[in-house]
Structures are given as structure tokens and as C-alpha cells.
Design a protein around this motif. Structure first.
Motif, PDB file in Angstrom:
ATOM      1  N   ASP A 271       0.833  -1.212   0.000  1.00  0.00           N
ATOM      2  CA  ASP A 271       0.000   0.000   0.000  1.00  0.00           C
ATOM      3  C   ASP A 271       0.865   1.259   0.000  1.00  0.00           C
ATOM      4  OD1 ASP A 271      -2.383  -1.428   0.119  1.00  0.00           O
ATOM      5  OD2 ASP A 271      -2.493  -1.358   2.318  1.00  0.00           O
ATOM      6  N   ILE A 272       2.002   1.185   0.716  1.00  0.00           N
ATOM      7  CA  ILE A 272       2.885   2.360   0.810  1.00  0.00           C
ATOM      8  C   ILE A 272       3.639   2.551  -0.503  1.00  0.00           C
ATOM      9  CG2 ILE A 272       4.859   3.365   2.034  1.00  0.00           C
ATOM     10  CD1 ILE A 272       3.986   1.865   4.536  1.00  0.00           C
ATOM     11  N   LEU A 273       4.118   1.456  -1.059  1.00  0.00           N
ATOM     12  CA  LEU A 273       4.832   1.520  -2.341  1.00  0.00           C
ATOM     13  C   LEU A 273       3.943   2.177  -3.404  1.00  0.00           C
ATOM     14  CD1 LEU A 273       7.664   0.493  -3.113  1.00  0.00           C
ATOM     15  CD2 LEU A 273       6.572  -1.560  -4.050  1.00  0.00           C
ATOM     16  N   LEU A 274       2.682   1.784  -3.393  1.00  0.00           N
ATOM     17  CA  LEU A 274       1.711   2.319  -4.344  1.00  0.00           C
ATOM     18  C   LEU A 274       1.476   3.811  -4.099  1.00  0.00           C
ATOM     19  CD1 LEU A 274      -0.324   1.584  -6.536  1.00  0.00           C
ATOM     20  CD2 LEU A 274      -1.876   0.813  -4.749  1.00  0.00           C
ATOM     21  N   ARG A 275       1.251   4.174  -2.843  1.00  0.00           N
ATOM     22  CA  ARG A 275       1.010   5.581  -2.513  1.00  0.00           C
ATOM     23  C   ARG A 275       2.205   6.437  -2.916  1.00  0.00           C
ATOM     24  NH1 ARG A 275       3.802   7.552   2.027  1.00  0.00           N
ATOM     25  NH2 ARG A 275       2.807   6.012   3.378  1.00  0.00           N
ATOM     26  N   LYS A 276       3.418   5.949  -2.626  1.00  0.00           N
ATOM     27  CA  LYS A 276       4.611   6.722  -2.962  1.00  0.00           C
ATOM     28  C   LYS A 276       4.723   6.881  -4.479  1.00  0.00           C
ATOM     29  CE  LYS A 276       8.458   5.727  -0.892  1.00  0.00           C
ATOM     30  NZ  LYS A 276       8.861   7.128  -0.653  1.00  0.00           N
ATOM     31  N   CYS A 277       4.448   5.818  -5.206  1.00  0.00           N
ATOM     32  CA  CYS A 277       4.528   5.880  -6.660  1.00  0.00           C
ATOM     33  C   CYS A 277       3.573   6.959  -7.191  1.00  0.00           C
ATOM     34  CB  CYS A 277       4.184   4.513  -7.252  1.00  0.00           C
ATOM     35  SG  CYS A 277       4.552   4.386  -9.015  1.00  0.00           S
ATOM     36  N   ILE A 278       2.358   6.972  -6.648  1.00  0.00           N
ATOM     37  CA  ILE A 278       1.362   7.949  -7.106  1.00  0.00           C
ATOM     38  C   ILE A 278       1.773   9.369  -6.685  1.00  0.00           C
ATOM     39  CG2 ILE A 278      -1.043   8.688  -6.859  1.00  0.00           C
ATOM     40  CD1 ILE A 278      -1.680   5.634  -6.422  1.00  0.00           C
ATOM     41  N   HIS A 279       2.173   9.524  -5.423  1.00  0.00           N
ATOM     42  CA  HIS A 279       2.521  10.863  -4.922  1.00  0.00           C
ATOM     43  C   HIS A 279       3.780  11.419  -5.591  1.00  0.00           C
ATOM     44  CE1 HIS A 279       0.105  10.847  -0.879  1.00  0.00           C
ATOM     45  NE2 HIS A 279      -0.636  10.561  -1.917  1.00  0.00           N
ATOM     46  N   GLU A 280       4.739  10.540  -5.887  1.00  0.00           N
ATOM     47  CA  GLU A 280       6.011  11.028  -6.411  1.00  0.00           C
ATOM     48  C   GLU A 280       5.974  11.294  -7.917  1.00  0.00           C
ATOM     49  OE1 GLU A 280       8.937   8.232  -4.903  1.00  0.00           O
ATOM     50  OE2 GLU A 280       8.384   8.732  -2.817  1.00  0.00           O
ATOM     51  N   HIS A 281       4.971  10.731  -8.607  1.00  0.00           N
ATOM     52  CA  HIS A 281       4.958  10.883 -10.058  1.00  0.00           C
ATOM     53  C   HIS A 281       3.706  11.537 -10.612  1.00  0.00           C
ATOM     54  CE1 HIS A 281       8.683   8.618 -10.502  1.00  0.00           C
ATOM     55  NE2 HIS A 281       8.203   7.798  -9.578  1.00  0.00           N
ATOM     56  N   THR A 282       2.740  11.821  -9.748  1.00  0.00           N
ATOM     57  CA  THR A 282       1.515  12.479 -10.240  1.00  0.00           C
ATOM     58  C   THR A 282       1.071  13.501  -9.192  1.00  0.00           C
ATOM     59  OG1 THR A 282      -0.226  11.159  -9.154  1.00  0.00           O
ATOM     60  CG2 THR A 282       0.790  10.193 -11.118  1.00  0.00           C
ATOM     61  N   GLU A 283       0.035  14.247  -9.531  1.00  0.00           N
ATOM     62  CA  GLU A 283      -0.515  15.207  -8.555  1.00  0.00           C
ATOM     63  C   GLU A 283      -1.682  14.599  -7.780  1.00  0.00           C
ATOM     64  OE1 GLU A 283      -1.570  18.749 -10.619  1.00  0.00           O
ATOM     65  OE2 GLU A 283       0.510  19.269 -11.063  1.00  0.00           O
ATOM     66  N   THR A 284      -1.937  13.335  -8.026  1.00  0.00           N
ATOM     67  CA  THR A 284      -3.132  12.705  -7.472  1.00  0.00           C
ATOM     68  C   THR A 284      -2.935  12.306  -6.013  1.00  0.00           C
ATOM     69  OG1 THR A 284      -3.589  11.848  -9.661  1.00  0.00           O
ATOM     70  CG2 THR A 284      -4.778  10.812  -7.842  1.00  0.00           C
ATOM     71  N   THR A 285      -3.964  12.507  -5.208  1.00  0.00           N
ATOM     72  CA  THR A 285      -3.990  11.943  -3.850  1.00  0.00           C
ATOM     73  C   THR A 285      -5.279  11.136  -3.714  1.00  0.00           C
ATOM     74  OG1 THR A 285      -5.032  13.955  -3.022  1.00  0.00           O
ATOM     75  CG2 THR A 285      -2.630  13.783  -2.776  1.00  0.00           C
ATOM     76  N   LEU A 286      -5.396  10.501  -2.576  1.00  0.00           N
ATOM     77  CA  LEU A 286      -6.512   9.580  -2.361  1.00  0.00           C
ATOM     78  C   LEU A 286      -7.865  10.293  -2.357  1.00  0.00           C
ATOM     79  CD1 LEU A 286      -7.405   6.668  -1.568  1.00  0.00           C
ATOM     80  CD2 LEU A 286      -7.198   7.388   0.816  1.00  0.00           C
ATOM     81  N   THR A 287      -8.801   9.748  -3.105  1.00  0.00           N
ATOM     82  CA  THR A 287     -10.210  10.150  -2.980  1.00  0.00           C
ATOM     83  C   THR A 287     -10.852   9.175  -2.003  1.00  0.00           C
ATOM     84  OG1 THR A 287     -10.315  11.023  -5.222  1.00  0.00           O
ATOM     85  CG2 THR A 287     -12.399  10.358  -4.218  1.00  0.00           C
TER      86      THR A 287
END
Ligand SMILES: *[C@@H]1O[C@H](CO)[C@@H](O)[C@H](O)[C@H]1NC(C)=O
Ligand SMILES: *[C@@H]1O[C@H](CO)[C@@H](O)[C@H](O)[C@H]1NC(C)=O
Ligand SMILES: *[C@@H]1O[C@H](CO)[C@@H](O)[C@H](O)[C@H]1NC(C)=O
Length: 524
Positions: A337-353
Motif C-alpha cells: 500500500d505504501i509503495l503504491l502511494r509513494k509511486c502515485i505521490h512522487e509521479h503524479t498530482e493525485t492523492t486519495l479520494t
């Protein structure tokens, strides 16, 4: 005709009353009782009931017979004593244009004649026969009309978990991946079996396809770090040939359960699937958010729009380096879950809905307060026991085949102080329902540290539990069957040695005999 009140078993927990007080109350109740309009079928009317609204194919019989071999089977499965307290009630639901209320009050008693005292070795032929309880329900839909072709799910597990009698999730998957009649509901599943042999893959593929599940079974390798394996599921979903026709790619655990697919799809349709979306929920436990971070906790289900999945798939190599995997270790091993969150946060502007009707359910102990909270969950998780809680949402959700998705966990309060949490429990409050029914009862604990308030943010502050007070006793749903006529029969059981139903912790038992209650949900 079962035991009448004269045997004194009318919903009477063993209470430390004096005999005189008991008799006074008893006579009063008897007096009032004779004045009430009766909801008991006279013996002469103990016949199939015809509802004029129904045509021939849907006539429901109020079957008041007792089947000895069925009781013996229950006795075997749940180690019931020979002498039990038993009652059966038909519940006739009326679909109406109403909202699903947190509590539906019914102006009738649920068990006006108490319970029958039955000796399983020599049971009577009939049980007390009552007219159906009439209850209003919202017009909600049933699984046979779901079109979930917008969704492609991904799960990793092992062959041994799939074939374990205790925890195999396959029938649960069929609940949310099929129409309930052996046909796919359009949703796809990419299933990865860790270290499975070719035979195991083929057997699984064949078995699940037979059940109507649109599945593709692939092997995966335990030598790949778990967190990386988890992350790689998203590119694999993105690569699937069906992607063009999907709106969301969904990752979840093998013990994630979606009770109500119409409701889930309705909620997802409120978002624009053409935008970057990372939809999920936090842990209920703020302790876990502090420990692991603000991210989707995967057991509740994580939903990705295709555009965002594409970005993660593109960055997969950069997101899954040894360094990134180490960064995903919060002291509990690297977390997918953390690996995924970091990938999203570090490469996109998206955060959790945040979709709060999804539930990770990081709770331990007795989960009753959650399931009796009148909620309408879109997902459930961690209900297979072990270190987490134990519940039977698959059995509980069977009732939606008869009375629609909103029925599951809908609450009905009857005049005699019972609350049915449909598909979870029938609870009885001998001293009345004098607590805040809008708050969840704190029957469970957070893990590993319970500060008393860890769960308050997500579940709301919980009310004090009624364990060991003599103020509550509950029969819990153990099984449910959709019957040939479309009705659903539920079996709720209370064991006499249940640690919760005593006067004081470790004190005297509230009941001397095991109890079995049956509800049969019939349509109007
Ligand atoms: C009887 O009811 C069923 C289900 O509601 C329906 O499909 C069927 O057409 C009805 N038959 C008649 C004769 O009305
Ligand atoms: C009683 O239940 C058993 C299954 O446990 C079933 O085979 C049998 O037909 C039932 N008997 C009657 C009379 O319904
Ligand atoms: C997805 O497909 C691309 C292109 O065919 C391939 O390079 C990649 O390895 C695939 N990824 C996964 C996880 O299957």
C-alpha cells in the motif's frame, strides 16, 4: 404448539428477581397480552397463507413444521445442547419508495409467544405459528440485474488458501462477480496464484469459470518481494486485453467482500473515470494511519481510473527499486500500500479520494457493534478470524437476493425490544432500548494499541458496550439459504456458554439453553 407463557420462558433471561416480583410481572403481562390484538395464527388457520397480491408461482407457505433431521444437523454443526429454545418468524417485506433509515421501527412484537422449549431428541411436530411480521424496505436492486463490466479486479493469493475449507474465498468472490445464478455479472478478475503449479492453475481456472466467474488465472513467484508483487498487479490489470471496455481497475485482498454491487457502481459513477483517480479508504484506526501513512488501505479495495493506472504502469520500474521498497518499510516489513502511494505521490498530482463506505476493518474482538450499526458498507475485510475479527458477511448478504441490496444490515426495532440487524444478528434488550442507536457499540478493540479513541475519527465515537450487563443478548447469523420459492431462510444462534451474555464479566449465564431463531424473508 410450543411452550406457552405458562412455562415462564417468555424471553426471560435468568434474572435474580424474587419469585413474587416475577409472578406479579407475569400476571400483568398475561393480562395485557389478552387485551392485545393477536398476531398469533389460530391453530385452525395454520395452513399455507395465500397472499392475494401474489400469483401462483410465488405463493409463500408459513411452514410451521419442525424437521428433526435439520435440527440434528444444526446441533452437529454448532454443538448445541439437546434442549434448546427455538422460534421461527416469517418476515414479509414490502418494497416502498422510501429511503433506507438507520432504524426502522415496527409496531409489532417479534416473538409475542416467546420461544419453544424443544428437545432435539424428541421434538414436537410444529413450532409456534405466527403471522408474518410486516416490514417496509426501500426498493433496492438484486444481484441478478448487476452489470459490472466497468470493473476489472486483481487479487493475489495462494492455492492453499483457495482450497482451505475454513477460509476459501471463492464463493464470496462469486457473490460479487456473478449474478447469483452461475453467470458472470460482467466484472473481470485477474487472479495471481503464488508459486502455483500448472495443474493448480488449470484446476482453479476451470472451477471458477464453472461458477460463472470471468477469471484469468496466472502464476506469480514468491521470490519477488511482496510489496513489489502487489504493485505489479496494477500494470498487469492495465495490460489486460479487456482494458478498453473498463472504467476502473480494482486491487483488493482475497478477504475483501463487496456485498452490494449496484450500490458500489452507483457510488463510482459519481466520479469522472476519464480523470486521474485513486479511490479507497483509510484504516479506521488512526494509529495505522500514523504508522503507515495517508493512503488507501488495500483490503478495503482500491479503485484506479485507467489514466492513473497508465501512469503507475509507466513508472513501475522506478517505483519498485530496492531503495523504494526499503522506503516502504515502516518497521512492519515493506508494505505494498505504501509503495503504491509513494509511486502515485512522487509521479503524479493525485492523492486519495476517500470513499468512506469502503471498510478496511482493522478491528479485533467482537465485531458486533460495527455490523449492528445500521451501516450500508460497500466493502468489508478482515472478517475471517485469526488475528482480526470473525463475521459471516457472505451468509448475511444472501438476504439481498430476496429483498434487495439495502436490506443487508438494515435494522428493524420491534415493540418487544428486539433489534434485527438483517444478516448479522437478532439482539434482545431485556431492560429496553435506552441507548443511542445512532452510535456504534464499542464491542471491539483497535490493534495493537487501543487508546480508546483510535477508531473515533472513522467510525464516530462509540457508545459503551453492553457486554456482561444483562442488558443485551444476541443470536448471530450462522447460515442463510435462498430457497426454491425465492424466500431466504436465516438461522441465528446463541450459545448458552457465550462469554458475552452473563451478569457481570465471568458471572452467571443469562440463559440456560442454547437458542436457535429462524427468520424467513418473504416478498409481498
Ligand atoms: C408471476 O410472477 C412472476 C414474478 O413476479 C412473473 O414473472 C410472472 O410473469 C407472473 N405470472 C403471472 C401469470 O402473472
Ligand atoms: C428434513 O430435512 C432434510 C434435510 O436435512 C430433508 O432431506 C428432508 O426432506 C426434510 N424432511 C421433510 C419432511 O421436509
Ligand atoms: C505489460 O505489457 C508490456 C508491453 O507488452 C510489457 O512490456 C510488460 O511487461 C507488461 N507488464 C506486465 C506487468 O504484465
Amino acid at each position: 404448539m410450543g411452550s406457552s407463557m405458562a412455562t415462564g420462558n417468555r424471553l426471560k433471561p435468568r434474572a435474580p428477581f424474587t419469585r413474587a416480583l416475577f409472578l406479579t410481572v407475569f400476571c400483568l403481562v398475561l393480562f395485557i397480552y389478552t387485551l392485545r390484538p393477536s398476531s398469533i395464527e389460530r391453530p385452525a388457520q395454520v395452513q399455507p397463507q395465500r397472499n392475494p397480491m401474489l400469483n401462483g408461482s410465488h405463493v409463500h407457505m408459513s411452514d410451521c413444521t419442525i424437521n428433526k433431521s435439520q435440527l440434528e444437523d444444526l446441533q452437529d454443526r454448532y454443538e448445541l445442547g439437546d434442549e434448546i429454545e427455538f422460534a421461527r418468524r416469517y418476515v414479509r417485506f414490502h418494497r416502498q419508495d422510501i429511503d433506507r433509515k438507520p432504524m426502522t421501527k415496527i409496531d409489532m412484537d417479534l416473538f409475542p409467544r416467546g420461544f419453544d422449549e424443544i428437545d432435539i431428541r424428541n421434538p414436537p411436530r410444529r413450532t409456534t405459528c405466527l403471522k408474518p411480521l410486516e416490514v417496509p424496505v426501500p426498493r433496492s436492486r438484486t444481484p441478478n440485474t448487476v452489470d459490472a463490466s466497468d470493473l476489472l479486479f486483481g487479487i493475489s493469493t495462494t492455492y492453499s488458501r483457495l482450497t482451505d475449507e475454513e477460509i476459501s474465498p471463492i464463493k464470496e468472490w462469486a457473490h460479487w462477480l456473478t449474478d447469483g445464478n452461475g453467470k458472470s455479472n460482467g466484472a473481470g478478475l485477474v487472479l495471481r496464484l503464488i508459486d502455483a503449479t500448472v495443474e493448480e492453475l488449470e484446476e482453479t481456472q476451470a472451477k471458477m469459470t464453472d461458477m460463472g466467474i470471468d477469471v484469468k488465472v496466472y502464476p506469480t513467484d514468491s521470490s519477488i518481494e511482496m510489496a513489489k508483487r502487489y504493485l505489479s498487479l496494477l500494470p498487469a490489470l492495465y495490460n489486460d486485453t479487456s482494458r478498453e471496455s473498463r472504467k476502473f481497475l480494482v486491487m483488493c485482498d482475497d478477504d475483501t467482500f463487496y456485498p452490494s454491487m449496484h450500490n458500489l457502481l452507483d457510488r463510482l459513477s459519481q466520479y469522472d473515470y476519464r480523470t486521474d483517480l485513486y479511490i479507497g479508504t483509510l484504516s479506521e484506526d488512526v494509529n495505522n494511519i500514523q504508522r503507515h501513512g495517508s493512503q488507501a488501505f488495500g483490503g478495503a479495495g482500491v479503485f484506479f481510473s485507467i489514466p492513473l493506472a497508465e501512469k503507475v504502469a509507466d513508472k513501475f520500474d522506478q517505483c519498485s527499486t530496492a531503495e523504494k521498497i526499503e522506503e516502504a518499510n515502516t518497521g512492519w516489513g515493506p508494505q505494498g500500500d505504501i509503495l503504491l502511494r509513494k509511486c502515485i505521490h512522487e509521479h503524479t498530482e493525485t492523492t486519495l479520494t476517500l470513499l468512506r463506505e469502503l471498510h478496511q476493518l482493522d478491528i479485533q474482538g467482537d465485531p458486533a457493534g460495527f455490523y449492528e450499526g445500521g451501516l450500508s458498507p460497500l466493502s468489508l475485510h478482515h472478517f475471517k478470524g485469526g488475528m482480526w475479527h470473525k463475521a459471516r458477511p457472505y451468509e448475511g448478504a444472501q438476504v439481498i437476493h430476496a429483498c434487495g441490496e439495502d436490506c443487508f444490515l438494515q435494522r428493524f426495532q420491534t415493540a418487544d425490544d428486539f433489534i434485527i440487524s438483517n444478516g448479522f444478528s437478532i439482539a434482545y434488550y431485556p431492560k429496553g432500548i435506552d441507548f443511542n442507536i445512532h452510535q456504534i457499540e464499542k464491542t471491539f478493540t483497535a490493534a495493537p494499541d487501543d487508546y480508546g479513541w483510535n477508531l473515533d475519527f472513522m467510525l464516530g465515537p462509540q457508545r459503551k458496550n453492553l457486554l456482561w450487563t444483562g442488558r443485551k443478548v444476541a443470536w448471530e447469523l450462522m447460515e442463510a439459504q435462498v430457497q426454491k420459492d425465492g424466500s431466504v431462510k436465516q438461522t441465528y444462534i446463541r450459545k448458552t456458554d457465550d462469554y458475552r451474555w452473563t451478569y457481570g464479566e465471568g458471572g452467571n449465564r443469562m440463559f440456560e439453553k442454547d437458542g436457535v431463531l429462524e427468520l424467513v424473508w418473504i416478498s409481498s
